[in-house]
Motif scaffolding. Structure first.
Motif, PDB file in Angstrom:
ATOM      1  N   GLY A  15      11.808  -2.204  75.521  1.00 35.46           N
ATOM      2  CA  GLY A  15      11.428  -0.870  75.072  1.00 35.46           C
ATOM      3  C   GLY A  15      10.014  -0.720  74.566  1.00 35.46           C
ATOM      4  O   GLY A  15       9.476  -1.582  73.892  1.00 35.46           O
ATOM      5  N   SER A  16       9.429   0.380  74.919  1.00 36.44           N
ATOM      6  CA  SER A  16       8.093   0.798  74.492  1.00 36.44           C
ATOM      7  C   SER A  16       6.978  -0.128  74.961  1.00 36.44           C
ATOM      8  O   SER A  16       5.887  -0.114  74.384  1.00 36.44           O
ATOM      9  CB  SER A  16       8.022   0.941  72.972  1.00 36.44           C
ATOM     10  OG  SER A  16       8.953   1.890  72.523  1.00 36.44           O
ATOM     11  N   ALA A  17       7.218  -0.915  75.995  1.00 38.06           N
ATOM     12  CA  ALA A  17       6.154  -1.771  76.520  1.00 38.06           C
ATOM     13  C   ALA A  17       4.942  -0.942  76.921  1.00 38.06           C
ATOM     14  O   ALA A  17       3.808  -1.400  76.821  1.00 38.06           O
ATOM     15  CB  ALA A  17       6.655  -2.589  77.710  1.00 38.06           C
ATOM     16  N   PHE A  18       5.196   0.296  77.357  1.00 38.64           N
ATOM     17  CA  PHE A  18       4.118   1.189  77.786  1.00 38.64           C
ATOM     18  C   PHE A  18       4.085   2.476  76.960  1.00 38.64           C
ATOM     19  O   PHE A  18       3.538   3.480  77.397  1.00 38.64           O
ATOM     20  CB  PHE A  18       4.276   1.530  79.271  1.00 38.64           C
ATOM     21  CG  PHE A  18       4.246   0.328  80.152  1.00 38.64           C
ATOM     22  CD1 PHE A  18       3.044  -0.278  80.472  1.00 38.64           C
ATOM     23  CD2 PHE A  18       5.413  -0.218  80.649  1.00 38.64           C
ATOM     24  CE1 PHE A  18       3.010  -1.402  81.276  1.00 38.64           C
ATOM     25  CE2 PHE A  18       5.392  -1.343  81.457  1.00 38.64           C
ATOM     26  CZ  PHE A  18       4.180  -1.935  81.772  1.00 38.64           C
ATOM     27  N   GLY A  19       4.641   2.455  75.773  1.00 32.62           N
ATOM     28  CA  GLY A  19       4.656   3.641  74.917  1.00 32.62           C
ATOM     29  C   GLY A  19       3.247   4.106  74.587  1.00 32.62           C
ATOM     30  O   GLY A  19       2.396   3.316  74.215  1.00 32.62           O
ATOM     31  N   GLY A  20       2.995   5.391  74.768  1.00 32.60           N
ATOM     32  CA  GLY A  20       1.678   5.942  74.467  1.00 32.60           C
ATOM     33  C   GLY A  20       0.642   5.704  75.547  1.00 32.60           C
ATOM     34  O   GLY A  20      -0.538   5.955  75.336  1.00 32.60           O
ATOM     35  N   CYS A  21       1.077   5.229  76.710  1.00 34.16           N
ATOM     36  CA  CYS A  21       0.162   5.022  77.846  1.00 34.16           C
ATOM     37  C   CYS A  21       0.172   6.305  78.682  1.00 34.16           C
ATOM     38  O   CYS A  21       0.711   6.344  79.791  1.00 34.16           O
ATOM     39  CB  CYS A  21       0.592   3.818  78.674  1.00 34.16           C
ATOM     40  SG  CYS A  21       0.513   2.260  77.789  1.00 34.16           S
ATOM     41  N   ASP A  22      -0.423   7.331  78.164  1.00 33.11           N
ATOM     42  CA  ASP A  22      -0.325   8.665  78.753  1.00 33.11           C
ATOM     43  C   ASP A  22      -1.064   8.825  80.072  1.00 33.11           C
ATOM     44  O   ASP A  22      -0.779   9.753  80.820  1.00 33.11           O
ATOM     45  CB  ASP A  22      -0.817   9.710  77.751  1.00 33.11           C
ATOM     46  CG  ASP A  22       0.064   9.743  76.510  1.00 33.11           C
ATOM     47  OD1 ASP A  22       1.270   9.441  76.620  1.00 33.11           O
ATOM     48  OD2 ASP A  22      -0.467  10.059  75.431  1.00 33.11           O
ATOM     49  N   ASP A  23      -2.026   7.966  80.386  1.00 31.47           N
ATOM     50  CA  ASP A  23      -2.768   8.059  81.644  1.00 31.47           C
ATOM     51  C   ASP A  23      -2.211   7.156  82.742  1.00 31.47           C
ATOM     52  O   ASP A  23      -2.797   7.059  83.816  1.00 31.47           O
ATOM     53  CB  ASP A  23      -4.242   7.712  81.422  1.00 31.47           C
ATOM     54  CG  ASP A  23      -5.031   8.863  80.839  1.00 31.47           C
ATOM     55  OD1 ASP A  23      -4.459   9.952  80.672  1.00 31.47           O
ATOM     56  OD2 ASP A  23      -6.226   8.678  80.541  1.00 31.47           O
ATOM     57  N   LEU A  24      -1.089   6.507  82.506  1.00 35.67           N
ATOM     58  CA  LEU A  24      -0.523   5.573  83.481  1.00 35.67           C
ATOM     59  C   LEU A  24      -0.117   6.316  84.753  1.00 35.67           C
ATOM     60  O   LEU A  24       0.767   7.165  84.730  1.00 35.67           O
ATOM     61  CB  LEU A  24       0.679   4.856  82.872  1.00 35.67           C
ATOM     62  CG  LEU A  24       1.220   3.658  83.627  1.00 35.67           C
ATOM     63  CD1 LEU A  24       0.137   2.602  83.829  1.00 35.67           C
ATOM     64  CD2 LEU A  24       2.393   3.050  82.865  1.00 35.67           C
TER      65      LEU A  24
END
Length: 159
Positions: free
Chosen positions: A120-129
């Motif tokens: 979980g949340s490995a990419f949390g907040g990576c809004d430009d992914l």
């Protein structure tokens, strides 16, 4: 010496880094808050990166994790706000919790077929992914729940 510890934590003048092949372990926070560091290549000789090793490296733009690296602990690259591209070569089986959390500029990542679990949340907040390239063995749950549902992205490519 086969272990790197917190010797460079907060070193604002460190611009480049070459990790010697004899290093097998990098301890918690070893390079965290190195504000001038732009690129990092983790050699395959390093089999374990502890938590927060490169966290808060504000200018870090690119990371390559070479084949042979087996374990990366939580938040290792958290809050690297300028991080745009990550390439993970084969070997890693788990992407840990908050691994790339709050890397707001992260837009491209290559995840190998060796990855079996993403916590979980490995990419949390990576809004430009936008561009996620992944190996064919990552579970359906990962593809749908983590990438397509949250980000609307994901491309299969044999890595």
């Amino acid at each position: 010496v086969t272990t790197m510890k917190e010797m460079f934590e907060g070193c604002s003048s460190l611009e480049s880094l070459e990790i010697p092949d004899n290093i097998t372990f990098i301890d918690t926070g070893a390079f965290s808050e190195c504000d001038s560091l732009k690129e990092v290549t983790i050699p395959g000789s390093v089999n374990h990166l502890r938590s927060h090793v490169f966290a808060y490296c504000d200018q870090l733009e690119s990371v390559v994790i070479q084949s042979g690296v087996e374990e990366i602990d939580q938040s290792c690259f958290a809050s690297c706000h300028q991080l745009e591209r990550v390439e993970i070569e084969s070997g890693i089986q788990t992407l840990s919790m908050d691994l790339f959390s709050n890397c707001s500029e992260l837009s491209e990542i290559f995840i190998p077929a060796s990855v079996k679990e993403i916590i979980g949340s490995a990419f949390g907040g990576c809004d430009d992914l936008k561009d996620v390239y992944y190996g064919k063995t990552i579970t359906f749950f990962f593809i749908n729940a983590v990438l397509q549902h949250r980000y609307g992205v994901g491309r299969r490519r044999d890595l």
